[in-house]
Design an enzyme around this catalytic site. Structure first.
Site, PDB file in Angstrom:
ATOM      1  N   SER A 196     -12.481   6.012  -1.750  1.00 42.16           N
ATOM      2  CA  SER A 196     -11.789   7.286  -1.490  1.00 42.16           C
ATOM      3  C   SER A 196     -11.071   7.125  -0.154  1.00 42.16           C
ATOM      4  CB  SER A 196     -12.760   8.463  -1.456  1.00 42.16           C
ATOM      5  OG  SER A 196     -13.651   8.324  -0.376  1.00 42.16           O
ATOM      6  N   ILE A 197     -10.204   6.112  -0.137  1.00 36.66           N
ATOM      7  CA  ILE A 197      -9.461   5.802   1.094  1.00 36.66           C
ATOM      8  C   ILE A 197      -8.490   6.941   1.393  1.00 36.66           C
ATOM      9  CG2 ILE A 197      -7.872   4.132   2.196  1.00 36.66           C
ATOM     10  CD1 ILE A 197     -10.316   2.626   1.388  1.00 36.66           C
ATOM     11  N   GLY A 198      -7.889   7.496   0.328  1.00 35.07           N
ATOM     12  CA  GLY A 198      -6.775   8.425   0.538  1.00 35.07           C
ATOM     13  C   GLY A 198      -5.554   7.600   0.879  1.00 35.07           C
ATOM     14  N   ILE A 199      -4.548   8.245   1.390  1.00 31.58           N
ATOM     15  CA  ILE A 199      -3.338   7.495   1.765  1.00 31.58           C
ATOM     16  C   ILE A 199      -3.095   7.727   3.256  1.00 31.58           C
ATOM     17  CG2 ILE A 199      -0.897   7.060   1.191  1.00 31.58           C
ATOM     18  CD1 ILE A 199      -2.557   6.732  -1.303  1.00 31.58           C
ATOM     19  N   ASN A 209      -4.055   3.477 -12.439  1.00 31.43           N
ATOM     20  CA  ASN A 209      -4.782   3.630 -11.177  1.00 31.43           C
ATOM     21  C   ASN A 209      -6.308   3.613 -11.437  1.00 31.43           C
ATOM     22  OD1 ASN A 209      -5.337   4.445  -8.399  1.00 31.43           O
ATOM     23  ND2 ASN A 209      -3.223   5.124  -8.369  1.00 31.43           N
ATOM     24  N   LYS A 267       0.852  -1.213   0.000  1.00 31.51           N
ATOM     25  CA  LYS A 267       0.000   0.000   0.000  1.00 31.51           C
ATOM     26  C   LYS A 267       0.883   1.257   0.000  1.00 31.51           C
ATOM     27  CE  LYS A 267      -3.553   2.792   1.273  1.00 31.51           C
ATOM     28  NZ  LYS A 267      -4.529   3.211   0.275  1.00 31.51           N
ATOM     29  N   THR A 294      -8.823  -5.072  -7.057  1.00 26.93           N
ATOM     30  CA  THR A 294     -10.148  -5.322  -6.493  1.00 26.93           C
ATOM     31  C   THR A 294     -10.518  -6.811  -6.435  1.00 26.93           C
ATOM     32  OG1 THR A 294     -10.797  -3.167  -7.321  1.00 26.93           O
ATOM     33  CG2 THR A 294     -12.580  -4.654  -6.769  1.00 26.93           C
ATOM     34  N   CYS A 345      -1.536  10.565  -7.698  1.00 27.02           N
ATOM     35  CA  CYS A 345      -2.083  11.264  -6.534  1.00 27.02           C
ATOM     36  C   CYS A 345      -2.013  12.781  -6.742  1.00 27.02           C
ATOM     37  CB  CYS A 345      -1.327  10.836  -5.274  1.00 27.02           C
ATOM     38  SG  CYS A 345       0.376  11.362  -5.286  1.00 27.02           S
TER      39      CYS A 345
HETATM   40  C1  LIG Z   1      -9.378   0.168  -1.675  1.00 29.22           C
HETATM   41  C2  LIG Z   1      -8.316   0.582  -2.672  1.00 29.22           C
HETATM   42  C3  LIG Z   1      -7.137   1.192  -2.209  1.00 29.22           C
HETATM   43  C4  LIG Z   1      -6.162   1.587  -3.131  1.00 29.22           C
HETATM   44  N1  LIG Z   1      -5.006   2.155  -2.661  1.00 29.22           N
HETATM   45  C5  LIG Z   1      -4.018   2.492  -3.537  1.00 29.22           C
HETATM   46  C6  LIG Z   1      -2.782   3.017  -3.083  1.00 29.22           C
HETATM   47  O1  LIG Z   1      -2.527   3.175  -1.886  1.00 29.22           O
HETATM   48  N2  LIG Z   1      -1.855   3.343  -4.019  1.00 29.22           N
HETATM   49  C7  LIG Z   1      -2.055   3.161  -5.357  1.00 29.22           C
HETATM   50  O2  LIG Z   1      -1.163   3.453  -6.156  1.00 29.22           O
HETATM   51  N3  LIG Z   1      -3.214   2.629  -5.815  1.00 29.22           N
HETATM   52  C8  LIG Z   1      -4.187   2.302  -4.949  1.00 29.22           C
HETATM   53  N4  LIG Z   1      -5.345   1.741  -5.403  1.00 29.22           N
HETATM   54  C9  LIG Z   1      -5.512   1.502  -6.851  1.00 29.22           C
HETATM   55  C10 LIG Z   1      -5.121   0.070  -7.214  1.00 29.22           C
HETATM   56  O3  LIG Z   1      -3.771  -0.186  -6.936  1.00 29.22           O
HETATM   57  C11 LIG Z   1      -5.381  -0.209  -8.716  1.00 29.22           C
HETATM   58  O4  LIG Z   1      -4.560   0.652  -9.465  1.00 29.22           O
HETATM   59  C12 LIG Z   1      -6.835   0.033  -9.117  1.00 29.22           C
HETATM   60  O5  LIG Z   1      -7.713  -0.412  -8.113  1.00 29.22           O
HETATM   61  C13 LIG Z   1      -7.193  -0.653 -10.447  1.00 29.22           C
HETATM   62  O6  LIG Z   1      -6.983  -2.039 -10.366  1.00 29.22           O
HETATM   63  P1  LIG Z   1      -8.189  -3.085 -10.046  1.00 29.22           P
HETATM   64  O7  LIG Z   1      -9.319  -2.743 -10.969  1.00 29.22           O
HETATM   65  O8  LIG Z   1      -7.570  -4.429 -10.287  1.00 29.22           O
HETATM   66  O9  LIG Z   1      -8.546  -2.869  -8.625  1.00 29.22           O
HETATM   67  C14 LIG Z   1      -6.351   1.359  -4.517  1.00 29.22           C
HETATM   68  C15 LIG Z   1      -7.522   0.739  -4.947  1.00 29.22           C
HETATM   69  C16 LIG Z   1      -8.508   0.347  -4.069  1.00 29.22           C
HETATM   70  C17 LIG Z   1      -9.749  -0.320  -4.583  1.00 29.22           C
END
Ligand SMILES: Cc1cc2nc3c(=O)[nH]c(=O)nc-3n(C[C@H](O)[C@H](O)[C@H](O)COP(=O)(O)O)c2cc1C
Length: 316
Positions: free
Chosen positions: A68-71, A189, A43, A263, A127
């Site tokens: 919309s977790i944010g970081i 992303n 993460k 996901t 971001c």
């Molecule tokens: C709950 C959640 C948290 C995420 N947190 C981050 C993150 O901390 N850093 C990041 O680069 N992408 C983050 N992402 C984006 C994922 O890494 C990925 O790029 C995006 O979900 C698309 O891939 P997917 O459709 O397989 O989920 C997050 C996605 C989700 C759903």
């Protein structure tokens, strides 16, 4: 049995399957053998401590989810002391993902996290850039170039730039990242979305808007991987809606060298192992000896391709 190993630049992976940042945690070791994955992507961490976005932070959508977790972050010292070590106990390359608010903060954080136990730094330049009205760095080729070149000056570690599908000219942004010195592109992303509860009339996310992920975004992510593949020579890691081996193969045919799974792991924490097994089965069925042969091998009609390229260049 087919050889699943791939090379992302100089980095050798036993197979092309790795988690997407933020969709994976150390607890997944109960469902998966981390020594079977291509890499372990953690993460994102940001240098400044912060709490993350207002709740609710997730909402389900047809074929996907909004977040919309944010970081949320406790800073780099805490991360280095508490978060990173358990991932380094496996025989699998560790990818540290970094988010930051400004170019300087990005460069400093990457320099600080360029540790021997870290194989790759993933710079989450999707971001918000707080020096530019909060628009993501990767929305624009110039801010991408600035961020990536500053990072490059501060690390000799391999580093990947994670792009946003919310940019209208992803191929141009990818090119800027390559020219500024990125070793790879992660495409990409989440896509910006919104959802409203029609009874309360309130947005379903506390932050009003958030990132759409899951199968709903797969065709868009796949198209962008292919556009990036036509634009750059550095390796591309495909990400967006991948949930089975055939999805992973599609991304490789479009131009990805490796893939990230996000996901889908929330629905089935063991899905990455199933994807790896499925890649073996696909290769056996199709007579593919090395999975690396698949990258960019989508069959395109030459005339159509030229016409499509002209169109894509005009319309982004
Ligand atoms: C709950 C959640 C948290 C995420 N947190 C981050 C993150 O901390 N850093 C990041 O680069 N992408 C983050 N992402 C984006 C994922 O890494 C990925 O790029 C995006 O979900 C698309 O891939 P997917 O459709 O397989 O989920 C997050 C996605 C989700 C759903």
């Amino acid at each position: 049995m087919a050889k699943l190993n791939v090379k992302v630049g100089d980095l050798k992976l036993r197979n092309p399957v790795m988690p997407a940042s933020g969709c994976f945690a150390i607890e997944y070791s109960e469902a998966l053998d981390f020594n079977n994955l291509g890499a372990l992507v953690i993460k994102s961490v940001s240098p400044k401590s912060r709490a993350g976005n207002p709740t609710p932070r997730v909402a389900e959508t047809p074929s996907g989810m909004l977040n919309s977790i944010g970081i949320p972050s406790k800073g780099l010292d805490y991360y280095r002391r508490e978060v990173l070590p358990p991932y380094t106990r496996y025989d699998t390359p560790v990818v540290v993902s970094i988010s930051a608010d400004t170019v300087d903060e990005f460069a400093q954080a990457v320099a600080e996290m360029s540790l021997p136990e870290v194989a790759v730094i993933e710079a989450n330049i999707s971001c918000p850039n707080l020096e530019a009205d909060g628009m993501a760095f990767a929305m624009d080729p110039d801010t991408t170039y600035k961020a990536v070149s500053a990072i490059r000056r501060h690390t000799s570690h391999p580093f990947w730039a994670k792009l946003t599908p919310n940019a209208s000219h992803v191929a141009v942004v990818a090119k800027a990242a390559e020219e500024a010195g990125a070793d790879g592109i992660v495409m990409g992303n989440t896509m910006l979305g919104m959802s409203i509860d029609v009874r309360t009339r309130k947005p379903k996310l506390g932050n009003v808007m958030g990132g759409l992920s899951g199968p709903a975004i797969k065709p868009v992510a796949l198209r962008m991987v292919h556009q990036c593949y036509r634009s750059v020579h550095i390796p591309i890691i495909g990400c967006g809606g991948i949930r089975c081996a055939e999805d992973a193969v599609e991304f490789m045919l479009a131009g990805a060298t490796a893939v990230q799974v996000g996901t889908a792991s929330f629905i089935d924490p063991g899905v990455m192992q199933k994807i790896i097994d499925g890649l073996h089965a696909y290769c056996d069925e199709m007579g593919v000896e090395r999975i690396s042969e698949l990258t960019g091998q989508v069959k395109l009609d030459r005339q159509l391709t030229d016409r499509w390229l002209r169109f894509a260049q005009q319309s982004g």
